[in-house]
Design a protein around this motif. Structure first.
Motif, PDB file in Angstrom:
ATOM      1  N   ALA A 142       0.835  -1.206   0.000  1.00  0.00           N
ATOM      2  CA  ALA A 142       0.000   0.000   0.000  1.00  0.00           C
ATOM      3  C   ALA A 142       0.870   1.256   0.000  1.00  0.00           C
ATOM      4  O   ALA A 142       0.588   2.210  -0.747  1.00  0.00           O
ATOM      5  N   ALA A 143       1.929   1.253   0.791  1.00  0.00           N
ATOM      6  CA  ALA A 143       2.832   2.405   0.825  1.00  0.00           C
ATOM      7  C   ALA A 143       3.508   2.604  -0.531  1.00  0.00           C
ATOM      8  O   ALA A 143       3.651   3.738  -1.009  1.00  0.00           O
ATOM      9  N   PHE A 144       3.912   1.512  -1.160  1.00  0.00           N
ATOM     10  CA  PHE A 144       4.518   1.611  -2.476  1.00  0.00           C
ATOM     11  C   PHE A 144       3.523   2.176  -3.489  1.00  0.00           C
ATOM     12  O   PHE A 144       3.882   3.009  -4.324  1.00  0.00           O
ATOM     13  N   ALA A 145       2.279   1.747  -3.426  1.00  0.00           N
ATOM     14  CA  ALA A 145       1.265   2.232  -4.368  1.00  0.00           C
ATOM     15  C   ALA A 145       1.021   3.732  -4.187  1.00  0.00           C
ATOM     16  O   ALA A 145       0.867   4.458  -5.174  1.00  0.00           O
ATOM     17  N   VAL A 146       1.029   4.198  -2.935  1.00  0.00           N
ATOM     18  CA  VAL A 146       0.847   5.631  -2.675  1.00  0.00           C
ATOM     19  C   VAL A 146       2.023   6.410  -3.262  1.00  0.00           C
ATOM     20  O   VAL A 146       1.842   7.410  -3.960  1.00  0.00           O
ATOM     21  N   TRP A 147       3.238   5.942  -2.990  1.00  0.00           N
ATOM     22  CA  TRP A 147       4.431   6.617  -3.512  1.00  0.00           C
ATOM     23  C   TRP A 147       4.463   6.542  -5.039  1.00  0.00           C
ATOM     24  O   TRP A 147       4.735   7.544  -5.712  1.00  0.00           O
ATOM     25  N   ALA A 148       4.210   5.359  -5.594  1.00  0.00           N
ATOM     26  CA  ALA A 148       4.309   5.155  -7.035  1.00  0.00           C
ATOM     27  C   ALA A 148       3.293   6.002  -7.780  1.00  0.00           C
ATOM     28  O   ALA A 148       3.584   6.495  -8.881  1.00  0.00           O
ATOM     29  N   ARG A 149       2.136   6.193  -7.215  1.00  0.00           N
ATOM     30  CA  ARG A 149       1.106   7.005  -7.875  1.00  0.00           C
ATOM     31  C   ARG A 149       1.622   8.417  -8.101  1.00  0.00           C
ATOM     32  O   ARG A 149       1.548   8.945  -9.212  1.00  0.00           O
ATOM     33  N   GLY A 150       2.160   9.024  -7.061  1.00  0.00           N
ATOM     34  CA  GLY A 150       2.686  10.380  -7.199  1.00  0.00           C
ATOM     35  C   GLY A 150       3.848  10.444  -8.178  1.00  0.00           C
ATOM     36  O   GLY A 150       3.895  11.306  -9.061  1.00  0.00           O
ATOM     37  N   TRP A 151       4.795   9.527  -8.035  1.00  0.00           N
ATOM     38  CA  TRP A 151       5.967   9.522  -8.911  1.00  0.00           C
ATOM     39  C   TRP A 151       5.565   9.266 -10.354  1.00  0.00           C
ATOM     40  O   TRP A 151       5.991   9.985 -11.265  1.00  0.00           O
ATOM     41  N   PHE A 152       4.758   8.247 -10.563  1.00  0.00           N
ATOM     42  CA  PHE A 152       4.384   7.855 -11.916  1.00  0.00           C
ATOM     43  C   PHE A 152       3.611   8.959 -12.628  1.00  0.00           C
ATOM     44  O   PHE A 152       3.890   9.270 -13.793  1.00  0.00           O
ATOM     45  N   LEU A 153       2.647   9.545 -11.954  1.00  0.00           N
ATOM     46  CA  LEU A 153       1.838  10.578 -12.600  1.00  0.00           C
ATOM     47  C   LEU A 153       2.656  11.831 -12.905  1.00  0.00           C
ATOM     48  O   LEU A 153       2.432  12.479 -13.936  1.00  0.00           O
ATOM     49  N   ARG A 154       3.625  12.168 -12.034  1.00  0.00           N
ATOM     50  CA  ARG A 154       4.524  13.293 -12.340  1.00  0.00           C
ATOM     51  C   ARG A 154       5.337  13.005 -13.592  1.00  0.00           C
ATOM     52  O   ARG A 154       5.488  13.865 -14.466  1.00  0.00           O
ATOM     53  N   GLN A 155       5.881  11.782 -13.673  1.00  0.00           N
ATOM     54  CA  GLN A 155       6.659  11.397 -14.847  1.00  0.00           C
ATOM     55  C   GLN A 155       5.790  11.404 -16.104  1.00  0.00           C
ATOM     56  O   GLN A 155       6.210  11.873 -17.160  1.00  0.00           O
ATOM     57  N   TRP A 156       4.600  10.872 -15.988  1.00  0.00           N
ATOM     58  CA  TRP A 156       3.681  10.802 -17.123  1.00  0.00           C
ATOM     59  C   TRP A 156       3.339  12.213 -17.613  1.00  0.00           C
ATOM     60  O   TRP A 156       3.393  12.490 -18.815  1.00  0.00           O
ATOM     61  N   ASP A 157       3.009  13.101 -16.674  1.00  0.00           N
ATOM     62  CA  ASP A 157       2.653  14.469 -17.043  1.00  0.00           C
ATOM     63  C   ASP A 157       3.835  15.200 -17.678  1.00  0.00           C
ATOM     64  O   ASP A 157       3.654  15.984 -18.625  1.00  0.00           O
ATOM     65  N   ALA A 158       5.043  14.951 -17.174  1.00  0.00           N
ATOM     66  CA  ALA A 158       6.226  15.582 -17.757  1.00  0.00           C
ATOM     67  C   ALA A 158       6.425  15.121 -19.200  1.00  0.00           C
ATOM     68  O   ALA A 158       6.747  15.929 -20.084  1.00  0.00           O
ATOM     69  N   GLN A 159       6.207  13.842 -19.452  1.00  0.00           N
ATOM     70  CA  GLN A 159       6.360  13.331 -20.814  1.00  0.00           C
ATOM     71  C   GLN A 159       5.228  13.810 -21.729  1.00  0.00           C
ATOM     72  O   GLN A 159       5.443  14.043 -22.922  1.00  0.00           O
ATOM     73  N   LEU A 160       4.032  13.963 -21.173  1.00  0.00           N
ATOM     74  CA  LEU A 160       2.936  14.534 -21.968  1.00  0.00           C
ATOM     75  C   LEU A 160       3.259  15.961 -22.381  1.00  0.00           C
ATOM     76  O   LEU A 160       3.036  16.349 -23.534  1.00  0.00           O
ATOM     77  N   TRP A 168       5.252   0.232 -20.064  1.00  0.00           N
ATOM     78  CA  TRP A 168       5.819  -1.104 -19.854  1.00  0.00           C
ATOM     79  C   TRP A 168       6.274  -1.289 -18.405  1.00  0.00           C
ATOM     80  O   TRP A 168       6.051  -2.354 -17.806  1.00  0.00           O
ATOM     81  N   GLY A 169       6.918  -0.278 -17.841  1.00  0.00           N
ATOM     82  CA  GLY A 169       7.380  -0.371 -16.453  1.00  0.00           C
ATOM     83  C   GLY A 169       6.235  -0.539 -15.474  1.00  0.00           C
ATOM     84  O   GLY A 169       6.317  -1.333 -14.532  1.00  0.00           O
ATOM     85  N   GLY A 170       5.155   0.200 -15.693  1.00  0.00           N
ATOM     86  CA  GLY A 170       3.981   0.065 -14.829  1.00  0.00           C
ATOM     87  C   GLY A 170       3.357  -1.311 -14.924  1.00  0.00           C
ATOM     88  O   GLY A 170       2.964  -1.905 -13.915  1.00  0.00           O
ATOM     89  N   MET A 171       3.284  -1.835 -16.140  1.00  0.00           N
ATOM     90  CA  MET A 171       2.727  -3.183 -16.317  1.00  0.00           C
ATOM     91  C   MET A 171       3.621  -4.231 -15.676  1.00  0.00           C
ATOM     92  O   MET A 171       3.132  -5.174 -15.040  1.00  0.00           O
ATOM     93  N   LEU A 172       4.937  -4.093 -15.834  1.00  0.00           N
ATOM     94  CA  LEU A 172       5.868  -5.055 -15.249  1.00  0.00           C
ATOM     95  C   LEU A 172       5.807  -5.031 -13.728  1.00  0.00           C
ATOM     96  O   LEU A 172       5.758  -6.084 -13.085  1.00  0.00           O
ATOM     97  N   CYS A 173       5.775  -3.848 -13.168  1.00  0.00           N
ATOM     98  CA  CYS A 173       5.691  -3.713 -11.705  1.00  0.00           C
ATOM     99  C   CYS A 173       4.413  -4.361 -11.185  1.00  0.00           C
ATOM    100  O   CYS A 173       4.436  -5.102 -10.201  1.00  0.00           O
ATOM    101  N   ASN A 174       3.303  -4.119 -11.839  1.00  0.00           N
ATOM    102  CA  ASN A 174       2.040  -4.721 -11.435  1.00  0.00           C
ATOM    103  C   ASN A 174       2.100  -6.239 -11.549  1.00  0.00           C
ATOM    104  O   ASN A 174       1.627  -6.956 -10.664  1.00  0.00           O
ATOM    105  N   ALA A 175       2.689  -6.741 -12.630  1.00  0.00           N
ATOM    106  CA  ALA A 175       2.764  -8.192 -12.828  1.00  0.00           C
ATOM    107  C   ALA A 175       3.607  -8.860 -11.746  1.00  0.00           C
ATOM    108  O   ALA A 175       3.249  -9.944 -11.256  1.00  0.00           O
ATOM    109  N   VAL A 176       4.700  -8.229 -11.353  1.00  0.00           N
ATOM    110  CA  VAL A 176       5.562  -8.802 -10.306  1.00  0.00           C
ATOM    111  C   VAL A 176       4.814  -8.853  -8.977  1.00  0.00           C
ATOM    112  O   VAL A 176       4.818  -9.881  -8.286  1.00  0.00           O
ATOM    113  N   VAL A 177       4.165  -7.756  -8.611  1.00  0.00           N
ATOM    114  CA  VAL A 177       3.424  -7.732  -7.340  1.00  0.00           C
ATOM    115  C   VAL A 177       2.234  -8.685  -7.389  1.00  0.00           C
ATOM    116  O   VAL A 177       1.955  -9.394  -6.416  1.00  0.00           O
ATOM    117  N   LEU A 178       1.561  -8.742  -8.517  1.00  0.00           N
ATOM    118  CA  LEU A 178       0.436  -9.670  -8.676  1.00  0.00           C
ATOM    119  C   LEU A 178       0.903 -11.117  -8.518  1.00  0.00           C
ATOM    120  O   LEU A 178       0.257 -11.912  -7.817  1.00  0.00           O
TER     121      LEU A 178
END
Length: 142
Positions: free
Chosen positions: A80-98, A117-127
């Motif tokens: 859960a802590a990783f998901a909270v952190w990853a959400r902020g980091w990922f969306l910042r990165q996504w917005d910067a690339q947009l 791809w990184g988001g899918m891989l991370c989800n697959a590993v945790v899943l």
């Protein structure tokens, strides 16, 4: 309901957002990320995934703590802590690339795809980790 049943229900709750994302995210590999509507939809899907994983993680943490499984409670709390952190980091990165893509940076689309791809891989590993823990959850009675 027994504590094993409650613990397995917590696992199922965790599996819902991750399983949905695991099945839905690869469909975006078939479309170009230079289309603004596609990238906004994918961004929204990542946002919802991280948010739902955070909420399911909190529910799972409380459930495992209440059923006397502290190791699983800690593991799910870390998720859960990783998901909270990853959400902020990922969306910042996504917005910067947009922004870079919209400013004319041709390489930004490639970086968006790499984030995808990184988001899918991370989800697959945790899943995979959660699915592989199911026998241990039901085997450790409180």
């Amino acid at each position: 309901m027994t504590s094993d049943g409650i613990a397995l229900a917590a696992i199922v709750i965790l599996l819902f957002p991750m399983g949905y994302f695991f099945l839905a995210a690869p469909a975006f590999l078939l479309v170009k990320l230079d289309i603004p509507q596609v990238t906004q939809l994918l961004r929204g899907m990542f946002n919802a995934h991280f948010l739902m994983t955070s909420i399911a993680g909190v529910i799972g943490t409380l459930t495992f703590a209440l059923t006397g499984r502290p190791v699983f409670a800690i593991g799910v709390a870390l998720l859960a802590a990783f998901a909270v952190w990853a959400r902020g980091w990922f969306l910042r990165q996504w917005d910067a690339q947009l922004s870079a893509r919209d400013a004319g940076d041709a390489a930004a689309v490639r970086r968006l795809r790499r984030l995808h791809w990184g988001g899918m891989l991370c989800n697959a590993v945790v899943l995979a980790a959660i699915v592989s823990s199911i026998p241990y959850v039901s085997a450790t009675s409180a």
